[in-house]
Design a protein around this motif. Structure first.
Motif, PDB file in Angstrom:
ATOM      1  N   TYR A  72      -9.243  -4.254  -1.100  1.00 43.44           N
ATOM      2  CA  TYR A  72      -8.622  -5.288  -2.144  1.00 43.44           C
ATOM      3  C   TYR A  72      -7.652  -4.600  -3.233  1.00 43.44           C
ATOM      4  N   SER A  73      -7.643  -3.529  -3.611  1.00 43.83           N
ATOM      5  CA  SER A  73      -6.947  -2.644  -4.272  1.00 43.83           C
ATOM      6  C   SER A  73      -5.427  -2.599  -3.761  1.00 43.83           C
ATOM      7  N   CYS A  74      -5.396  -2.361  -2.481  1.00 44.03           N
ATOM      8  CA  CYS A  74      -4.096  -2.211  -1.890  1.00 44.03           C
ATOM      9  C   CYS A  74      -3.468  -3.833  -1.756  1.00 44.03           C
ATOM     10  N   ALA A  75      -4.323  -4.726  -1.589  1.00 38.99           N
ATOM     11  CA  ALA A  75      -3.762  -6.209  -1.289  1.00 38.99           C
ATOM     12  C   ALA A  75      -3.162  -6.470  -2.974  1.00 38.99           C
ATOM     13  N   PHE A  76      -4.090  -6.283  -3.859  1.00 43.17           N
ATOM     14  CA  PHE A  76      -3.756  -6.621  -5.214  1.00 43.17           C
ATOM     15  C   PHE A  76      -2.409  -5.976  -5.814  1.00 43.17           C
ATOM     16  N   VAL A  77      -2.311  -4.800  -5.561  1.00 47.71           N
ATOM     17  CA  VAL A  77      -1.367  -3.896  -6.087  1.00 47.71           C
ATOM     18  C   VAL A  77      -0.091  -4.278  -5.567  1.00 47.71           C
ATOM     19  N   THR A  78      -0.127  -4.622  -4.274  1.00 46.83           N
ATOM     20  CA  THR A  78       1.081  -5.091  -3.507  1.00 46.83           C
ATOM     21  C   THR A  78       1.490  -6.586  -4.188  1.00 46.83           C
ATOM     22  N   VAL A  79       0.762  -7.346  -4.551  1.00 46.38           N
ATOM     23  CA  VAL A  79       1.057  -8.585  -5.438  1.00 46.38           C
ATOM     24  C   VAL A  79       1.607  -8.228  -6.526  1.00 46.38           C
ATOM     25  N   VAL A  80       0.995  -7.343  -7.375  1.00 47.23           N
ATOM     26  CA  VAL A  80       1.699  -6.863  -8.597  1.00 47.23           C
ATOM     27  C   VAL A  80       3.147  -6.331  -8.252  1.00 47.23           C
ATOM     28  N   ILE A  81       3.238  -5.806  -7.566  1.00 49.75           N
ATOM     29  CA  ILE A  81       4.649  -5.368  -7.035  1.00 49.75           C
ATOM     30  C   ILE A  81       5.786  -6.504  -6.941  1.00 49.75           C
ATOM     31  N   SER A  82       5.183  -7.395  -6.151  1.00 48.05           N
ATOM     32  CA  SER A  82       6.000  -8.633  -5.853  1.00 48.05           C
ATOM     33  C   SER A  82       6.152  -9.457  -7.086  1.00 48.05           C
ATOM     34  N   ASN A 119     -17.489 -15.244   4.002  1.00 43.51           N
ATOM     35  CA  ASN A 119     -16.665 -14.578   4.828  1.00 43.51           C
ATOM     36  C   ASN A 119     -15.026 -15.449   4.556  1.00 43.51           C
ATOM     37  N   MET A 120     -15.187 -16.351   4.263  1.00 43.08           N
ATOM     38  CA  MET A 120     -13.879 -17.305   4.095  1.00 43.08           C
ATOM     39  C   MET A 120     -13.401 -17.163   2.673  1.00 43.08           C
ATOM     40  N   PHE A 121     -14.176 -16.876   1.736  1.00 44.23           N
ATOM     41  CA  PHE A 121     -14.096 -16.360   0.431  1.00 44.23           C
ATOM     42  C   PHE A 121     -13.459 -15.260   0.344  1.00 44.23           C
ATOM     43  N   THR A 122     -14.195 -14.130   1.018  1.00 47.98           N
ATOM     44  CA  THR A 122     -13.483 -12.693   0.907  1.00 47.98           C
ATOM     45  C   THR A 122     -11.928 -12.792   1.730  1.00 47.98           C
ATOM     46  N   PHE A 123     -11.899 -13.492   2.931  1.00 49.32           N
ATOM     47  CA  PHE A 123     -10.683 -13.734   3.565  1.00 49.32           C
ATOM     48  C   PHE A 123      -9.579 -14.310   2.755  1.00 49.32           C
ATOM     49  N   SER A 124      -9.888 -15.304   2.000  1.00 45.86           N
ATOM     50  CA  SER A 124      -9.005 -15.953   0.842  1.00 45.86           C
ATOM     51  C   SER A 124      -8.475 -14.893  -0.207  1.00 45.86           C
ATOM     52  N   LEU A 176      -5.496 -14.225   2.313  1.00 44.43           N
ATOM     53  CA  LEU A 176      -4.807 -15.362   2.082  1.00 44.43           C
ATOM     54  C   LEU A 176      -4.048 -15.818   0.596  1.00 44.43           C
ATOM     55  N   LEU A 177      -4.780 -15.406  -0.148  1.00 49.86           N
ATOM     56  CA  LEU A 177      -4.250 -15.655  -1.742  1.00 49.86           C
ATOM     57  C   LEU A 177      -2.974 -14.733  -1.861  1.00 49.86           C
ATOM     58  N   TYR A 233      -5.669  -8.888  12.682  1.00 48.86           N
ATOM     59  CA  TYR A 233      -6.938  -8.416  12.750  1.00 48.86           C
ATOM     60  C   TYR A 233      -7.425  -9.712  11.699  1.00 48.86           C
ATOM     61  N   TYR A 234      -7.044 -10.335  10.743  1.00 48.34           N
ATOM     62  CA  TYR A 234      -7.536 -11.337  10.053  1.00 48.34           C
ATOM     63  C   TYR A 234      -7.532 -12.614  10.816  1.00 48.34           C
TER      64      TYR A 234
END
Length: 385
Positions: free
Chosen positions: A124-134, A206-211, A215-216, A280-281
């Motif tokens: 999660y942290s990898c994905a969210f920090v990448t979003v912050v950079i964007s 699983n779909m909530f986690t994936f989103s 996805l989000l 993978y997803y």
């Protein structure tokens, strides 16, 4: 991660759930997973990636620390992304490799719950920090006059990103637990078996986690860079209508070169995240909705390859940062020269110490020839430096 599970282990979470060993069924009897050749290759590659990722990301942290006088808010973002990648490096990779080796779960129920929480939190942290950079790059291009507020804004976004990564991972500690079967033999696994009332509940989780995990963040990142692209295109058209004057230290669209370099770096980081994790997803989505169609069509070796491909992302981020950051490359060169000098001085001390020791056994003082030999060795070592 996505493998053919039996009714005993109905666990298909996309967040690093069970070891990717091969579960098979022979008639009505359950065949326990084994440490297959594909799993062995996966373990070897995972340990190699773990070493490479640890070296590269720690080098980024060292370079950032040695360059602490620079107050760039982008540097803070990169440090946070590096920390997130290190969580993947030191939690996701070793746990996955060791779990493949042991096949079953041997660390106990508490470690099962804790490590499943930490693994999802790292992803999660990898994905969210990448979003912050964007989001930061979008603000820098669309609203350049607010650059003075970037540091405070990024602190808030990073705090939200890390807090959300922790909160969204908490359910893992309650869903995962040790499950033991006695037929055909005692076998213990860390699984979500029994945590969901129906298969529909598990699919919804699983779909909530994936989103939230993929996805989000993907939608936000694509939106940010689409807006950036439109803004740059609009500026280019406006520049073409005006004079062809080229401003000093600016690119053709009047965006500072340093800002454009940072934009390119963030785009490559986002693209690497998307490219590494999308296959993978997608495989996970296929299994959640069409589990029966997956059997016989997708080999277990492919699932191993896709997960390893996702782990490569943690190794690519520091490399991308190094390619686009001049100060980082200079810092690495300084680090390399210091390490080389220290190593050579240590070797020089060992060599001269050995000479002194040997001579002292024969006489109580160094002769002129010994001194000359020692100086000759020192001068050769210093010339190498």
């Amino acid at each position: 991660m996505f493998h053919l599970m039996t009714q005993y282990y109905a666990n298909t979470s996309c967040n690093c759930s069970s070891p990717p060993s091969n579960w098979t069924e022979g008639g009505d009897a359950l065949q326990l997973p084994t440490f297959t050749t594909a799993a062995k290759v996966r373990v070897i590659i995972t340990f190699i990636l773990c070493g490479v990722s640890a070296f590269c990301n720690l080098a980024v942290l060292w370079a950032a620390h040695s360059d602490s006088k620079r107050k760039s808010h982008v540097r803070v973002l990169i440090i946070n992304l590096t920390v997130a990648d290190l969580l993947v490096t030191f939690i996701v990779m070793p746990v996955d490799a060791v779990w493949n080796i042991t096949v079953q779960w041997l660390a106990g129920d508490f470690a099962c719950r804790l490590l499943m929480f930490l693994k999802l939190q790292a992803m999660y942290s990898c994905a969210f920090v990448t979003v912050v950079i964007s989001l930061d790059r979008q603000s820098a291009i669309l609203n350049p006059l607010a650059i003075s507020e970037a540091r405070k804004r990024n602190r808030v976004m990073l705090a939200v990103a890390w807090s959300m990564s922790v909160m969204l991972s908490v359910p893992q500690a309650f869903l995962f637990h040790n499950v033991t079967i006695n037929d055909p033999e005692d076998f213990t696994q860390c699984s979500t078996h029994g945590s969901f009332l129906t298969h529909w509940h598990e699919t919804a989780y699983n779909m909530f986690t994936f989103s939230c995990l993929f996805l989000l963040p993907l939608v936000i990142m694509i939106t940010c860079y689409t807006r950036i692209f439109c803004e740059i295109s609009m500026r280019l058209k406006k520049d073409n209508l005006q004079s062809n004057e080229i401003h000093l230290r600016c690119s053709k669209n009047n965006i500072p070169r340093a800002r454009m370099r940072t934009l390119k770096m963030s785009i490559v980081i986002v693209v690497s995240f998307i490219v590494c994790w999308t296959p993978y997803y997608l495989l996970g989505l296929w299994y959640w909705f069409f589990p029966d169609d997956l059997e016989g069509k997708v080999s277990h070796s492919l699932t191993h390859i896709l997960f390893i491909f996702g782990l490569v992302n943690a190794c690519l981020d520091p490399v991308i940062y190094g390619l686009f950051t001049i100060h980082f490359r200079k810092g690495l060169r300084r680090f390399y020269h210091k390490a080389t000098k220290a190593s050579d001085l240590e070797n020089n001390t060992v060599i001269t110490g050995s000479i002194t020791c040997c001579v002292s056994q024969k006489s109580s003082f160094l002769t002129a020839d010994n001194v000359a030999e020692r100086d000759y060795i020192q001068s050769n070592t210093e010339s190498i430096i």
